[in-house]
Design a protein around this motif. Sequence first.
Motif, mmCIF file in Angstrom:
data_model
loop_
_atom_site.group_PDB
_atom_site.id
_atom_site.type_symbol
_atom_site.label_atom_id
_atom_site.label_comp_id
_atom_site.label_asym_id
_atom_site.label_seq_id
_atom_site.Cartn_x
_atom_site.Cartn_y
_atom_site.Cartn_z
ATOM 1 N N HIS A 10 0.830 -1.213 0.000
ATOM 2 C CA HIS A 10 0.000 0.000 0.000
ATOM 3 C C HIS A 10 0.861 1.258 0.000
ATOM 4 O O HIS A 10 0.553 2.227 -0.711
ATOM 5 C CB HIS A 10 -0.916 -0.012 1.216
ATOM 6 C CG HIS A 10 -1.812 1.175 1.306
ATOM 7 N ND1 HIS A 10 -2.688 1.547 0.296
ATOM 8 C CD2 HIS A 10 -1.971 2.116 2.281
ATOM 9 C CE1 HIS A 10 -3.348 2.634 0.643
ATOM 10 N NE2 HIS A 10 -2.923 3.004 1.840
ATOM 11 N N LEU A 11 1.943 1.269 0.761
ATOM 12 C CA LEU A 11 2.799 2.453 0.793
ATOM 13 C C LEU A 11 3.483 2.665 -0.557
ATOM 14 O O LEU A 11 3.587 3.807 -1.034
ATOM 15 C CB LEU A 11 3.847 2.304 1.900
ATOM 16 C CG LEU A 11 4.672 3.561 2.183
ATOM 17 C CD1 LEU A 11 3.789 4.648 2.779
ATOM 18 C CD2 LEU A 11 5.835 3.257 3.125
ATOM 19 N N ILE A 12 3.925 1.606 -1.195
ATOM 20 C CA ILE A 12 4.545 1.730 -2.513
ATOM 21 C C ILE A 12 3.509 2.199 -3.545
ATOM 22 O O ILE A 12 3.815 2.992 -4.437
ATOM 23 C CB ILE A 12 5.174 0.399 -2.936
ATOM 24 C CG1 ILE A 12 6.309 0.024 -1.980
ATOM 25 C CG2 ILE A 12 5.703 0.478 -4.349
ATOM 26 C CD1 ILE A 12 7.411 1.041 -1.892
ATOM 27 N N ALA A 13 2.262 1.733 -3.407
ATOM 28 C CA ALA A 13 1.208 2.162 -4.333
ATOM 29 C C ALA A 13 0.928 3.652 -4.193
ATOM 30 O O ALA A 13 0.616 4.324 -5.180
ATOM 31 C CB ALA A 13 -0.060 1.348 -4.089
ATOM 32 N N LEU A 14 1.028 4.195 -2.989
ATOM 33 C CA LEU A 14 0.833 5.635 -2.804
ATOM 34 C C LEU A 14 1.924 6.434 -3.511
ATOM 35 O O LEU A 14 1.659 7.500 -4.083
ATOM 36 C CB LEU A 14 0.819 5.967 -1.311
ATOM 37 C CG LEU A 14 -0.363 5.434 -0.503
ATOM 38 C CD1 LEU A 14 -0.207 5.783 0.971
ATOM 39 C CD2 LEU A 14 -1.678 5.978 -1.036
ATOM 40 N N TYR A 56 5.873 14.403 4.614
ATOM 41 C CA TYR A 56 4.679 14.932 5.260
ATOM 42 C C TYR A 56 3.441 14.671 4.410
ATOM 43 O O TYR A 56 2.351 14.389 4.924
ATOM 44 C CB TYR A 56 4.848 16.434 5.538
ATOM 45 C CG TYR A 56 4.678 17.329 4.337
ATOM 46 C CD1 TYR A 56 3.423 17.845 3.988
ATOM 47 C CD2 TYR A 56 5.762 17.671 3.539
ATOM 48 C CE1 TYR A 56 3.272 18.665 2.882
ATOM 49 C CE2 TYR A 56 5.619 18.473 2.438
ATOM 50 C CZ TYR A 56 4.376 18.977 2.115
ATOM 51 O OH TYR A 56 4.219 19.790 1.015
ATOM 52 N N MET A 57 3.618 14.729 3.091
ATOM 53 C CA MET A 57 2.500 14.468 2.190
ATOM 54 C C MET A 57 2.187 12.973 2.116
ATOM 55 O O MET A 57 1.019 12.569 2.060
ATOM 56 C CB MET A 57 2.834 15.009 0.797
ATOM 57 C CG MET A 57 1.641 15.196 -0.106
ATOM 58 S SD MET A 57 2.138 16.084 -1.601
ATOM 59 C CE MET A 57 2.575 17.677 -0.914
ATOM 60 N N LEU A 58 3.224 12.147 2.148
ATOM 61 C CA LEU A 58 3.027 10.700 2.143
ATOM 62 C C LEU A 58 2.355 10.234 3.427
ATOM 63 O O LEU A 58 1.523 9.322 3.414
ATOM 64 C CB LEU A 58 4.372 10.006 1.955
ATOM 65 C CG LEU A 58 4.355 8.488 1.772
ATOM 66 C CD1 LEU A 58 3.546 8.104 0.543
ATOM 67 C CD2 LEU A 58 5.776 7.948 1.661
#
Length: 401
Positions: free
Chosen positions: A312-316, A328-330
């Motif tokens: 999920h983090l890589i997809a963002l 901060y945006m992530l």
Amino acid sequence: MPLNYTAAHSSRISKPSLKRSASSPFSLHKQRKPISRASSKPEAFDEAEDYFGDRLEDRGLVKTLATDLSLRDVAQTIKYIRSHMFDDLPEAGGFNSVRISEILRFRKSLPPTVTVTHVHAFLRSPTATDKEIAELAKAGVVRKIVVPGRGTGSSSIAEGVILYPDFERLVHESGLDEEIANTLLQRLQDNPLLLNLPSNSFTASEAAALKQAGFLTSSSQGQQPSTPFTHATSPGTLTSLLSVSRAPSGSLAAVGGESAIHDAGGSGTASGIRRSSSQLSTENLHSSNRTFQISLPNTGPYLRLLTAARAHLIALLQKSRFKEMPLYMLRERWDGGIASDDPAARAKKYRGEFTGVLPARTKKWKRFYGLRFEWVLAECLGAGLLELFETGSVGRAARIV
């Protein structure tokens, strides 16, 4: 008055124009050409996700996330990672009592282990970290747990470490018989570096109880993939390969003999096919090499949560044009855009101007049970899935490797 001046030229009299009757009630309306609009942008990336028109400035990579001076060794790092895995349940977050109970019960059921790659994200030298883990395991301070079939290389989640006091507490709280629990702990103390224990280390009843509790799984030493020259249920041997290599080229023996298809697991007439004495001796040796893999209860839910959080983090990050984003945006994206808890946000909520999302409706809490952003970031950094760098203008940023 001129003779050619008639009433037809007078402005007071107008000659009615002859028009055909309208075929439809809309034919009398004026027709307009369609307005040409600019073609939409290609959907390779979402324009709302494209925060910057150019790449972020790179002023150097961030090699470690360690900001706490107390993180000097592996044992302290393991305690820090475990204590910073989840966020606290927010007040008035939209959770009912059933959901709160599910979240707390799921967190409590997870084993107190961390991956080796996660430890690498907080310590500067991976080589020195691996040596320290081996020394601590030999001294009985930590225990290394390996789950086969969970990837290889730096992004593997198969290797984990657990503090031995936590492992000992987990064994005593599992409901095992006290004698069986002490037998397991004694075997581990006698073999601190072994990942597998021989099958004769436990009786049949002890092995069954430990498997049911989740501390042992069955495994085999020396397993190799089957080939057309070996039997499908037995490991390949150098003797069989040696006999094939010595056979004359073009002969049937050079391709495994008459029973090659049957030995590879295929079907056929087995009337004239019998296992050789070498195959029987190999299977007996294989059965004597049965071992028990050391495991932890509820390892499966832990690994599934870890894998889904990484993805999920890589997809963002992939939603951005250059696959990079300020931290901060992530973090805002990971949290799901929930409203902040500062006084200004609370005042807007009281005035009916609340525009945020309740935490209970975000993926962070619905799927990941409140997994902390910094924890997932360190996991991806240690696994080599992304890298951090200083921008100088918007702080640290992350990008996909």
